[in-house]
Design a protein around this motif. Structure first.
Motif, PDB file in Angstrom:
ATOM      1  N   UNK A   1       4.897   0.574 -13.412  1.00  0.00           N
ATOM      2  CA  UNK A   1       5.205   0.121 -12.053  1.00  0.00           C
ATOM      3  C   UNK A   1       3.957   0.083 -11.185  1.00  0.00           C
ATOM      4  N   UNK A   2       3.041   1.053 -11.383  1.00  0.00           N
ATOM      5  CA  UNK A   2       1.804   1.078 -10.599  1.00  0.00           C
ATOM      6  C   UNK A   2       0.920  -0.123 -10.920  1.00  0.00           C
ATOM      7  N   UNK A   3       0.806  -0.454 -12.222  1.00  0.00           N
ATOM      8  CA  UNK A   3       0.019  -1.630 -12.593  1.00  0.00           C
ATOM      9  C   UNK A   3       0.640  -2.903 -12.026  1.00  0.00           C
ATOM     10  N   UNK A   4       1.970  -2.947 -12.035  1.00  0.00           N
ATOM     11  CA  UNK A   4       2.648  -4.120 -11.496  1.00  0.00           C
ATOM     12  C   UNK A   4       2.433  -4.226  -9.994  1.00  0.00           C
TER      13      UNK A   4
ATOM     14  N   UNK B   1       7.984   9.585 -20.962  1.00  0.00           N
ATOM     15  CA  UNK B   1       8.611   8.281 -20.708  1.00  0.00           C
ATOM     16  C   UNK B   1       8.590   7.948 -19.219  1.00  0.00           C
ATOM     17  N   UNK B   2       8.889   8.946 -18.369  1.00  0.00           N
ATOM     18  CA  UNK B   2       8.836   8.713 -16.914  1.00  0.00           C
ATOM     19  C   UNK B   2       7.419   8.381 -16.475  1.00  0.00           C
ATOM     20  N   UNK B   3       6.429   9.053 -17.071  1.00  0.00           N
ATOM     21  CA  UNK B   3       5.032   8.785 -16.739  1.00  0.00           C
ATOM     22  C   UNK B   3       4.644   7.362 -17.124  1.00  0.00           C
ATOM     23  N   UNK B   4       5.103   6.913 -18.320  1.00  0.00           N
ATOM     24  CA  UNK B   4       4.789   5.541 -18.742  1.00  0.00           C
ATOM     25  C   UNK B   4       5.430   4.514 -17.808  1.00  0.00           C
ATOM     26  N   UNK B   5       6.667   4.778 -17.357  1.00  0.00           N
ATOM     27  CA  UNK B   5       7.327   3.850 -16.446  1.00  0.00           C
ATOM     28  C   UNK B   5       6.616   3.792 -15.097  1.00  0.00           C
ATOM     29  N   UNK B   6       6.178   4.971 -14.612  1.00  0.00           N
ATOM     30  CA  UNK B   6       5.463   4.991 -13.333  1.00  0.00           C
ATOM     31  C   UNK B   6       4.136   4.251 -13.459  1.00  0.00           C
TER      32      UNK B   6
ATOM     33  N   UNK C   1       1.933  13.924  -9.951  1.00  0.00           N
ATOM     34  CA  UNK C   1       2.874  15.019 -10.169  1.00  0.00           C
ATOM     35  C   UNK C   1       3.302  15.132 -11.626  1.00  0.00           C
ATOM     36  N   UNK C   2       3.564  13.976 -12.273  1.00  0.00           N
ATOM     37  CA  UNK C   2       3.967  14.007 -13.677  1.00  0.00           C
ATOM     38  C   UNK C   2       2.822  14.478 -14.579  1.00  0.00           C
ATOM     39  N   UNK C   3       1.593  14.023 -14.291  1.00  0.00           N
ATOM     40  CA  UNK C   3       0.462  14.489 -15.097  1.00  0.00           C
ATOM     41  C   UNK C   3       0.220  15.989 -14.920  1.00  0.00           C
ATOM     42  N   UNK C   4       0.363  16.474 -13.716  1.00  0.00           N
ATOM     43  CA  UNK C   4       0.222  17.917 -13.493  1.00  0.00           C
ATOM     44  C   UNK C   4       1.326  18.688 -14.215  1.00  0.00           C
ATOM     45  N   UNK C   5       2.529  18.088 -14.235  1.00  0.00           N
ATOM     46  CA  UNK C   5       3.634  18.742 -14.930  1.00  0.00           C
ATOM     47  C   UNK C   5       3.367  18.796 -16.434  1.00  0.00           C
TER      48      UNK C   5
ATOM     49  N   UNK D   1       0.827  -1.215   0.000  1.00  0.00           N
ATOM     50  CA  UNK D   1       0.000   0.000   0.000  1.00  0.00           C
ATOM     51  C   UNK D   1       0.854   1.254   0.000  1.00  0.00           C
ATOM     52  N   UNK D   2       1.945   1.233   0.766  1.00  0.00           N
ATOM     53  CA  UNK D   2       2.835   2.393   0.786  1.00  0.00           C
ATOM     54  C   UNK D   2       3.467   2.624  -0.581  1.00  0.00           C
ATOM     55  N   UNK D   3       3.853   1.528  -1.237  1.00  0.00           N
ATOM     56  CA  UNK D   3       4.446   1.645  -2.572  1.00  0.00           C
ATOM     57  C   UNK D   3       3.421   2.197  -3.569  1.00  0.00           C
ATOM     58  N   UNK D   4       2.183   1.716  -3.492  1.00  0.00           N
ATOM     59  CA  UNK D   4       1.136   2.200  -4.405  1.00  0.00           C
ATOM     60  C   UNK D   4       0.880   3.687  -4.186  1.00  0.00           C
ATOM     61  N   UNK D   5       0.848   4.131  -2.919  1.00  0.00           N
ATOM     62  CA  UNK D   5       0.619   5.554  -2.636  1.00  0.00           C
ATOM     63  C   UNK D   5       1.745   6.422  -3.198  1.00  0.00           C
ATOM     64  N   UNK D   6       2.983   5.935  -3.052  1.00  0.00           N
ATOM     65  CA  UNK D   6       4.113   6.697  -3.596  1.00  0.00           C
ATOM     66  C   UNK D   6       4.019   6.811  -5.114  1.00  0.00           C
ATOM     67  N   UNK D   7       3.685   5.709  -5.793  1.00  0.00           N
ATOM     68  CA  UNK D   7       3.593   5.738  -7.245  1.00  0.00           C
ATOM     69  C   UNK D   7       2.433   6.617  -7.712  1.00  0.00           C
ATOM     70  N   UNK D   8       1.301   6.553  -7.004  1.00  0.00           N
ATOM     71  CA  UNK D   8       0.167   7.397  -7.390  1.00  0.00           C
ATOM     72  C   UNK D   8       0.499   8.879  -7.218  1.00  0.00           C
ATOM     73  N   UNK D   9       1.181   9.235  -6.147  1.00  0.00           N
ATOM     74  CA  UNK D   9       1.581  10.633  -5.964  1.00  0.00           C
ATOM     75  C   UNK D   9       2.550  11.078  -7.055  1.00  0.00           C
TER      76      UNK D   9
END
Length: 575
Positions: free
Chosen positions: A359-362, A351-356, A318-322, A306-314
Motif C-alpha cells: 500500500x505504501x508503494x502504491x 503478511x500485514x507488513x507485506x500488505x502495508x 510499528x510492524x517492523x519493531x514488533x 501525504x497524510x496517507x503516506x505518514x499513516x502507512x509509514x508509522x
C-alpha cells in the motif's frame, strides 16, 4: 390611494396628562391608536404578526404590521405566513394581540410595562364575554392601565354623525368590516343590539374575489398578482356603485362615461440586463480563478496523499519493531507475547507488513522493484509447507510419492494464484498511473482534455461496434445463405483467423497428395498450438477494447463532475 402604514415613533407622550384617554380602534384589518380629541389616529398598521427566520443567523424575529420589502432580503418568510389575532372579527389569539399592543404602545412613546392612561378600545357587535374578559385582563395585568372602556365603532360613528345633524334618531347602520358585515338598527338615538345581524362577507372577500378574476383573465401573471397588490388596486381604483344595475349597463354599452371610469394598470416590469462580451480583463480574471481552484484541488489531493503516506509509514515502523521484538522473545514466551499484540502468528505479522509495504508503494506511486518481486516469489514458509518437493522420488515410499504429488499440485496452484494476483496488482497500478497522468492533463487544460477523451471514446466505441457487427454477420452467413449487401467472409476475418485458415488449408493440401501421415512427426502437432495461440489472442482483443472503453467512460464521468463543480464554484465564488 393605497393604504400606507404610519408607524413613526411619537415623541410627545409625556406632554399629555394622565387623564387623557388613549383610543384604540382594534379592527380585523388595521390597528389604529391615538389620543382622544384628535381628528386622526397617530399610528396605523396592519393587524398581523409574522415570525420569519434570519437567512444568515437562523434567529427567529417578530415583525408586527406591514414589513418593509427591503428587509425581506435578509429574512426567510416562506415558512412563516402572517397571522392575525382575529377569527371573524372576534379576538381569540391573545398572544398575537400582546405583540400588537406592545408595538402600538411603543410607537406611541409609552413604556411597554406601564401605560398610565385610560384606554378606550373598540370591539365587534355582541362580542363574547370570554373575549372581552381576556382583553381586559391583558390590559390590566400586562400594561397596568387605570381603566378600560369597550365600545362598538359603528355606534360611535352614528352618534358622531347624529351630533353633526347628518343622521336622525332612527336609522340603520351598515358596518362592512374585514371579514364580516354588521347591520345595527337605531331607535330614539340608541342602538338595538338584540335586533342586529351579521353577514360573513367583508373587504377580504371582495379583494379575494378580485384576485380570482384577475388570475383567470391573466393566468400568465398569477405569481405577480399578490393579495397586497390586489388590495392596493381595490383601494386606489375601485368604488362603490350607488346603482349596480345602471353601472353594469353603462359598461356593457360603452361610451364616454364607461371610458372615463376604466383604468389601465401595468404590472411592475424590470428589463433583463444586457450581457455583453467579456473583456480581456474578465477573461484573465476567470482564468486566474480557475487556476487557483485547480491549485487548491491539487493541494488538497497532495495533503491527503501525504497524510496517507505518514499513516502507512508509522504502521510499517510499528510492524517492523514488533517483528524485532518477537525475534528477541524466547520460544516458550511467544504465545503470550502474540496474545498481547493481537496477532496469531509471526506469519500474520509478516503478511500485514507485506500488505502495508504494498500500500505504501502504491501511495507513493513507485513501481515494484526486483527485490520486492523476488521477496514475493520466494515464500519463506514454502519449505515448511511442502517438505517433500525437493526430495528425489527414489528416496520416497509410495505413500510419500502420493503426498509429494499433492504438494506439487498445491504449490503450483498457490503460485498461479500469486501470479494472477501480481498481474491484477500491476494492472491496477498501471490504471492508477494512467489516471494520474490523465488528471494532470485535465488540470492543465480541462476543455482540451475533455475533447480528447470524447474523441478516444468515439474511436473505441466504433471498434467495439465493428467487432460486434463482424460477429453478427458471421452468425447470419453460416452455410450457403449469404445476405445480400453483407460483408464477405474474407473481409470479416482478422489476421489471426486468416492465419488459422492458411494452416488448415496447407495441412489438408499436404494430406491430399497421398498417404495420410499427419501426426507421425512431433512437428505436426505444433499446428494445434499455433491455432490455439491465435485463438487466445483473438479472444483477448475485444475484452481489452471494452476494458479501455469502460475506463475512458469512467474518466469522462469524473471529468464532467469536476467541470460542473468548477462551474458551480465560479458562480457562487466569483472572486
Amino acid at each position: 390611494m393605497p393604504f400606507v402604514s404610519q408607524t413613526s415613533l411619537q415623541s410627545d407622550y409625556t406632554l399629555f396628562s394622565s387623564n387623557c384617554p388613549i383610543v384604540i380602534d382594534n379592527g380585523g384589518s388595521n390597528f389604529r391608536i391615538g389620543w382622544a380629541g384628535e381628528t386622526d389616529p397617530r399610528i396605523i398598521f396592519r393587524n398581523i404578526v409574522q415570525r420569519p427566520r434570519h437567512k444568515a443567523t437562523g434567529e427567529t424575529v417578530t415583525i408586527v404590521g406591514d414589513h418593509d420589502p427591503a428587509l425581506m432580503k435578509y429574512f426567510d418568510c416562506t415558512r412563516s405566513s402572517p397571522r392575525s389575532a382575529f377569527d371573524s372579527n372576534v379576538v381569540y389569539q391573545f398572544e398575537i394581540m400582546e405583540y400588537i399592543l406592545d408595538y402600538g404602545f411603543e410607537r406611541m412613546g409609552a413604556d411597554g410595562s406601564q401605560v398610565d392612561h385610560p384606554v378606550l378600545i373598540t370591539e365587534c357587535v355582541c362580542n363574547p364575554v370570554q373575549s372581552r374578559s381576556k382583553m381586559a385582563e391583558l390590559l390590566f395585568e400586562t400594561y397596568g392601565v387605570p381603566s378600560v372602556a369597550f365600545g362598538v365603532d359603528a355606534a360611535f360613528s352614528y352618534k358622531y354623525n347624529q351630533q353633526l345633524g347628518i343622521c336622525d334618531k332612527d336609522g340603520l347602520v351598515v358596518c362592512p368590516g374585514f371579514t364580516t358585515t354588521h347591520v345595527i338598527p337605531f331607535v330614539d338615538g340608541e342602538p338595538v343590539y338584540k335586533a342586529c345581524c351579521r353577514t360573513n362577507i367583508g373587504g377580504f372577500h371582495v379583494s379575494d374575489y378580485l384576485k380570482q378574476l384577475l388570475s383567470l383573465k391573466y393566468p400568465h401573471h398569477m405569481s405577480r398578482i399578490t393579495w397586497e397588490k390586489v388590495e392596493d388596486l381595490k383601494m386606489e381604483h375601485c368604488y362603490i356603485a350607488p346603482d349596480y344595475a345602471s353601472e353594469a349597463q353603462s359598461f356593457q354599452k360603452g361610451g364616454k362615461e364607461a371610458e372615463d371610469k376604466t383604468r389601465c394598470w401595468q404590472l411592475p416590469w424590470v428589463p433583463p440586463p444586457v450581457e455583453g462580451l467579456p473583456s480581456e480583463e474578465e477573461i484573465a480574471r476567470k482564468a486566474a480563478i480557475k487556476e487557483r481552484q485547480g491549485q487548491r484541488l491539487r493541494e488538497m489531493a497532495e495533503a491527503k496523499r501525504s497524510s496517507r503516506i505518514n499513516e502507512l509509514e508509522n504502521e510499517l515502523q510499528g510492524l517492523e519493531f514488533l517483528l524485532q521484538q518477537l525475534g528477541n522473545v524466547e520460544e516458550k514466551d511467544i504465545a503470550s507475547f502474540l496474545a498481547e499484540t493481537g496477532y496469531v502468528s509471526k506469519q500474520e505479522i509478516e503478511s500485514s507488513r507485506a500488505k502495508v509495504m504494498q500500500s505504501l508503494r502504491k501511495a507513493k506511486g513507485e513501481p515494484k522493484g526486483e527485490q520486492a518481486e523476488t521477496e514475493e516469489k520466494v515464500d519463506p514458509s514454502a519449505a515448511e509447507k511442502y517438505p517433500l518437493i525437493n526430495i528425489p522420488d527414489n528416496m520416497l515410499t509410495p505413500e510419500q510419492l502420493k503426498e509429494k504429488k499433492k504438494q506439487l499440485f498445491l504449490k503450483t496452484t498457490s503460485e498461479g494464484r500469486q501470479r494472477a494476483k501480481q498481474k491484477r496488482f500491476e494492472e491496477e497500478l498501471e490504471r492508477e498511473r494512467q489516471n494520474q497522468q490523465d488528471e494532470e492533463k485535465r488540470l492543465e487544460n480541462p476543455e482540451l482534455y475533455l475533447e480528447q477523451l470524447r474523441a478516444k471514446y468515439r474511436e473505441l466505441s466504433e471498434k467495439v461496434e465493428q467487432r460486434k457487427r463482424h460477429k453478427t454477420n458471421g452468425n447470419h452467413t453460416n452455410g450457403n445463405h449469404n445476405l445480400s449487401g453483407g460483408v464477405g467472409r474474407g473481409e470479416r476475418l482478422n489476421a489471426a483467423q486468416k492465419e488459422r485458415m492458411r494452416l488448415l488449408t496447407t495441412a489438408a493440401f499436404d494430406r491430399g497428395k497421398g498417404e495420410d501421415t499427419f501426426g507421425a512427426r512431433d512437428e505436426d502437432w505444433q499446428l494445434y498450438k499455433l491455432m490455439s495461440r491465435d485463438n487466445d489472442d483473438d479472444e483477448e482483443g475485444p475484452d481489452a477494447y471494452e476494458a479501455e472503453l469502460a475506463r475512458i467512460s469512467s474518466r469522462l464521468q469524473v471529468s464532467y463532475s469536476f467541470y460542473y463543480f468548477e462551474l458551480v464554484l465560479n458562480n457562487f465564488y466569483p472572486s
